[in-house]
Design a protein around this motif. Structure first.
Motif, PDB file in Angstrom:
ATOM      1  N   VAL A 157       9.086  12.027  -2.794  1.00 21.93           N
ATOM      2  CA  VAL A 157       9.570  12.983  -1.794  1.00 21.93           C
ATOM      3  C   VAL A 157       8.677  12.951  -0.560  1.00 21.93           C
ATOM      4  O   VAL A 157       9.154  12.912   0.583  1.00 21.93           O
ATOM      5  N   GLY A 158       7.358  12.939  -0.784  1.00 24.28           N
ATOM      6  CA  GLY A 158       6.422  12.916   0.336  1.00 24.28           C
ATOM      7  C   GLY A 158       6.612  11.681   1.196  1.00 24.28           C
ATOM      8  O   GLY A 158       6.648  11.758   2.431  1.00 24.28           O
ATOM      9  N   ALA A 159       6.756  10.521   0.539  1.00 25.53           N
ATOM     10  CA  ALA A 159       6.911   9.277   1.289  1.00 25.53           C
ATOM     11  C   ALA A 159       8.206   9.298   2.085  1.00 25.53           C
ATOM     12  O   ALA A 159       8.237   8.906   3.259  1.00 25.53           O
ATOM     13  N   LEU A 160       9.294   9.762   1.444  1.00 26.00           N
ATOM     14  CA  LEU A 160      10.575   9.801   2.158  1.00 26.00           C
ATOM     15  C   LEU A 160      10.507  10.754   3.346  1.00 26.00           C
ATOM     16  O   LEU A 160      11.041  10.448   4.423  1.00 26.00           O
ATOM     17  N   ALA A 161       9.786  11.890   3.164  1.00 27.70           N
ATOM     18  CA  ALA A 161       9.670  12.844   4.266  1.00 27.70           C
ATOM     19  C   ALA A 161       8.916  12.214   5.431  1.00 27.70           C
ATOM     20  O   ALA A 161       9.317  12.340   6.599  1.00 27.70           O
ATOM     21  N   LEU A 162       7.829  11.507   5.124  1.00 25.23           N
ATOM     22  CA  LEU A 162       7.052  10.872   6.189  1.00 25.23           C
ATOM     23  C   LEU A 162       7.880   9.807   6.903  1.00 25.23           C
ATOM     24  O   LEU A 162       7.814   9.664   8.130  1.00 25.23           O
ATOM     25  N   MET A 163       8.665   9.069   6.113  1.00 24.85           N
ATOM     26  CA  MET A 163       9.500   8.032   6.730  1.00 24.85           C
ATOM     27  C   MET A 163      10.551   8.659   7.636  1.00 24.85           C
ATOM     28  O   MET A 163      10.815   8.163   8.745  1.00 24.85           O
ATOM     29  N   PRO A 249      13.149   0.983  10.480  1.00 29.96           N
ATOM     30  CA  PRO A 249      14.072   1.185   9.356  1.00 29.96           C
ATOM     31  C   PRO A 249      14.144  -0.052   8.464  1.00 29.96           C
ATOM     32  O   PRO A 249      14.250   0.060   7.234  1.00 29.96           O
ATOM     33  N   GLY A 250      14.057  -1.225   9.090  1.00 32.59           N
ATOM     34  CA  GLY A 250      14.067  -2.467   8.317  1.00 32.59           C
ATOM     35  C   GLY A 250      12.886  -2.548   7.381  1.00 32.59           C
ATOM     36  O   GLY A 250      13.020  -2.917   6.206  1.00 32.59           O
ATOM     37  N   ALA A 251      11.692  -2.182   7.885  1.00 40.01           N
ATOM     38  CA  ALA A 251      10.495  -2.238   7.048  1.00 40.01           C
ATOM     39  C   ALA A 251      10.623  -1.275   5.871  1.00 40.01           C
ATOM     40  O   ALA A 251      10.190  -1.579   4.756  1.00 40.01           O
ATOM     41  N   MET A 252      11.241  -0.111   6.113  1.00 40.39           N
ATOM     42  CA  MET A 252      11.416   0.848   5.020  1.00 40.39           C
ATOM     43  C   MET A 252      12.358   0.292   3.954  1.00 40.39           C
ATOM     44  O   MET A 252      12.065   0.319   2.757  1.00 40.39           O
ATOM     45  N   ALA A 253      13.500  -0.247   4.419  1.00 43.47           N
ATOM     46  CA  ALA A 253      14.437  -0.840   3.460  1.00 43.47           C
ATOM     47  C   ALA A 253      13.782  -2.016   2.745  1.00 43.47           C
ATOM     48  O   ALA A 253      13.900  -2.168   1.518  1.00 43.47           O
ATOM     49  N   GLY A 254      13.049  -2.831   3.524  1.00 38.14           N
ATOM     50  CA  GLY A 254      12.360  -3.976   2.923  1.00 38.14           C
ATOM     51  C   GLY A 254      11.379  -3.537   1.863  1.00 38.14           C
ATOM     52  O   GLY A 254      11.272  -4.162   0.808  1.00 38.14           O
ATOM     53  N   GLY A 255      10.657  -2.454   2.141  1.00 39.86           N
ATOM     54  CA  GLY A 255       9.697  -1.944   1.165  1.00 39.86           C
ATOM     55  C   GLY A 255      10.375  -1.565  -0.137  1.00 39.86           C
ATOM     56  O   GLY A 255       9.889  -1.902  -1.219  1.00 39.86           O
ATOM     57  N   PHE A 294      17.389  -6.540   9.436  1.00 42.50           N
ATOM     58  CA  PHE A 294      17.767  -5.704  10.566  1.00 42.50           C
ATOM     59  C   PHE A 294      17.237  -6.244  11.882  1.00 42.50           C
ATOM     60  O   PHE A 294      17.392  -5.622  12.906  1.00 42.50           O
ATOM     61  N   GLY A 295      16.543  -7.357  11.838  1.00 45.90           N
ATOM     62  CA  GLY A 295      15.877  -7.848  13.038  1.00 45.90           C
ATOM     63  C   GLY A 295      16.879  -8.399  14.032  1.00 45.90           C
ATOM     64  O   GLY A 295      17.945  -8.898  13.681  1.00 45.90           O
ATOM     65  N   THR A 296      16.503  -8.293  15.286  1.00 44.67           N
ATOM     66  CA  THR A 296      17.338  -8.869  16.315  1.00 44.67           C
ATOM     67  C   THR A 296      16.632 -10.042  16.969  1.00 44.67           C
ATOM     68  O   THR A 296      17.240 -10.825  17.674  1.00 44.67           O
TER      69      THR A 296
END
Lengths: 299, 313
Positions: A157-163, A249-255, A294-296
């Motif tokens: 929960v904490g990590a998602l909130a920070l993200m 957002p890409g880095a989060m999904a990648g993680g 997600f990269g352009t």
């Protein structure tokens, strides 16, 4: 079985995602792969331990968690201190090297900084592992054969909130817009009146702070060791590349993807090859689609 | 007296064995601009392959063919070259810092294999009783040290001479042209990736040879020898000595190894025994600071690359 892999993968993936925010931001903005980024997680975790101990240690716990308010305060303190450490490292080392203009020299320097930071910590605390608390973490059945500790759920929960906070900041605040604009085109951003030096400082503060939070969360769910951040480094790079360099957002999904892939590999290849999984996923991505999910930007 | 001389010879032997890896890195980075952060991985491949080929049969690990050391070293170079060909074929077309990340990942993965594939590598205990060159002379430490030193000095000299020839040849000029301006070189019809792969493979073969020589001199290898600190040491050697300059690479190797050994001695003398393993970490901090200072103060290194102008002008 599959449910449990998801639970473990998502929790560790959320920590990788937090750390990868800084990697992808510095990479996108300053165009260099910072090998010292994992050390911010380690320093954050150890800083929290020191602060929590000064505040009276694990004393009283909150509910079924293994830690209490001192560690929550310590988390905030560690985030601030590590953010300052990251900004200081840039001020002392990378800022000067950027003037020479060769990005690869920055990578070499960050490689050196990473070893120096880790070894300094090992000198201070020794190689043996530490724990925030020796309490046994209570597990909860979540149904479908899944179980998680309260610690894990709170960390998630904490990590998602920070993200979410980071995403909102980048998307809606003036500073976030300036950051994205500079990452897109530094010269044009400067022409538009954006204070690029300030944007760079904010990037380091944000990246260092998030990495510190990832380190504290890792310390809560696993343990603290001088090599914890170093072992996180490949997953961080993998997450950033997977999501597309420069894309938060890409880095989060990648993680999350890397975390789940690692957890899924454990029953197949054994826990000892976890770190190699991130490498293999990253390599596959670089070969198939180097710009990431997600990269352009082209490589 | 002979004790000091044998120590110095042993010191020079190890320093030059690092020098061979630094020469390999100099070809990759100094000439071709390839950013390899996986030096330790290629050295590990060389060390383990040479150990398998030359050691006596043992239950604790694979191999143990008991073949001559020369074969072991040749095999080490071939194996590291092969590993580099595989890694390079996949990664060399990527941008420079992606190459850094992937070579780093390859080295970490190779180290994990060394640590965990116990049946092959002996796992965390490594491989012991690797035959040493001039073992017949071991009654006289001085003769033993001198023999080893002459051997590694000869190998280093051959590598140095070969690389000097290579980097001055048209082939070496193409590498530097690619490093400076790939588009311009490619427009002259130079196949960039093939040249890069060749430089990467030759450099990695030298790293493998360096790993094999160290395995033979110490007689023992373990996965801990091939942590990223090894890569870092070789990089500091090259950056300090001056990348793009083979003599600089060797000078850097000797100087950094001298600093490293001296700081080890200082730590052993000054620090109480109970915190010595912790204080050893300070050496890495020190060498990191040295690197940062060199990069900031004198980025060309001590010798640096010579500006080459055609002798026809």
């Amino acid at each position: 079985m599959i449910g449990q892999i998801l639970v473990d993968g998502v929790t560790s993936g959320a920590m990788i995602a937090l750390g990868a925010i800084g990697v992808t931001l510095t990479y996108g903005l300053l165009r260099f792969a910072n090998f010292a980024h994992g050390e911010f997680a380690t320093w954050g975790a150890y800083a929290a331990m020191v602060i929590a101990a000064a505040l009276g240690g694990a004393g009283q716990t909150i509910g079924d968690l293994t830690f209490g308010w001192p560690l929550v305060v310590a988390l905030l303190g560690a985030v601030v201190l590590t953010a300052l450490l990251a900004a200081a490292l840039d001020w002392v080392l990378f800022r000067r090297l950027r003037r020479h203009g060769n990005a690869i020299v920055l990578v070499i320097a960050s490689f050196g900084a990473s070893l120096a930071l880790r070894s300094a910590l090992e000198f201070g605390f020794g190689p043996e592992p530490y724990y925030y608390s020796r309490d046994i973490a209570m597990t909860v059945r979540l149904g479908l054969g899944m179980r998680a500790t309260w610690d894990q759920m709170l960390v998630l929960v904490g990590a998602l909130a920070l993200m979410a906070a980071t995403t909102a900041m980048l998307r809606y605040s003036a500073l976030g817009r300036a950051l994205r604009a500079t990452s897109e085109n530094p010269d044009l951003a400067r022409l538009a009146g954006i204070d690029v030096a300030r944007v760079v400082r904010v990037t380091w503060l944000l990246g260092g702070g998030m990495a510190a939070a990832a380190g504290v969360f890792l310390g809560i769910t696993v343990q603290l060791r001088p090599t914890m951040g170093f072992e996180l480094l490949l997953p961080l790079f993998a997450a950033a590349i997977l999501g597309g360099i420069g894309s938060v957002p890409g880095a989060m999904a990648g993680g999350l993807v890397i975390g789940i892939a690692e957890a899924a590999s454990v029953p197949i290849a054994g826990a000892q090859y976890r770190a190699a999984v991130a490498f293999v996923v990253m390599l596959a991505m670089l070969l198939a689609r180097p710009r990431g999910l997600f990269g352009t930007r082209d490589t | 007296m002979s004790g000091i001389v044998s120590y110095l010879l042993f010191f020079a032997t190890v320093a030059l064995s690092y020098g061979v890896a630094t020469l390999g890195l100099n070809l990759q980075w100094g000439s071709a601009g390839l950013f390899n952060v996986g030096v330790a991985g290629f050295a590990a491949v060389g060390a383990y392959v040479s150990a398998w080929i030359t050691a006596a049969p043992a239950d604790s690990h694979w191999g143990g063919f008991g073949l001559p050391i020369a074969l072991g070293w040749a095999g080490a170079m071939a194996a590291s070259a092969l590993a580099a060909a595989v890694v390079g074929a996949v990664t060399l077309r990527l941008r420079a810092d992606y190459l850094a990340i992937t070579t780093f990942g390859a080295a970490v993965s190779l180290q994990l294999v060394a640590l965990n594939a116990q049946a092959l590598t002996g796992g965390p205990f490594g491989i012991a009783f690797i035959p040493r060159p001039f073992a017949a002379l071991s009654e006289s430490p001085l003769a033993f040290a001198a023999g080893n030193f002459l051997l590694v000095a000869a190998v280093t000299a051959v590598a140095f001479w070969g690389l000097e020839r290579l980097t001055r040849s048209p082939w070496g000029r193409v590498l530097r042209a690619l490093r400076e301006d790939e588009a311009a070189a490619a427009s002259l019809g130079k196949p960039a990736n093939r040249f890069r792969l060749q430089a990467f493979v030759i450099g990695a073969a030298l790293m493998g040879l360096s790993g094999a020589m160290q395995a033979q001199f110490f007689g023992f290898i373990a996965p801990d020898n091939y942590l990223p600190v090894f890569t870092f040491q070789v990089w500091v050697m090259l950056v300090l000595g001056g990348s793009g300059n083979n003599l600089g690479a060797l000078l850097g190797a000797v100087m950094v190894w001298a600093l490293w050994s001296a700081s080890g001695t200082v730590v052993a003398l000054l620090v109480p025994a109970d915190v010595q393993s912790r204080a050893a970490a300070l050496r890495v901090v020190g060498i990191g600071v040295v690197l940062a200072c060199v990069l900031l103060v004198r980025p060309r290194g001590l010798l640096g690359e010579r500006a080459t102008v055609s002798r026809h002008i």
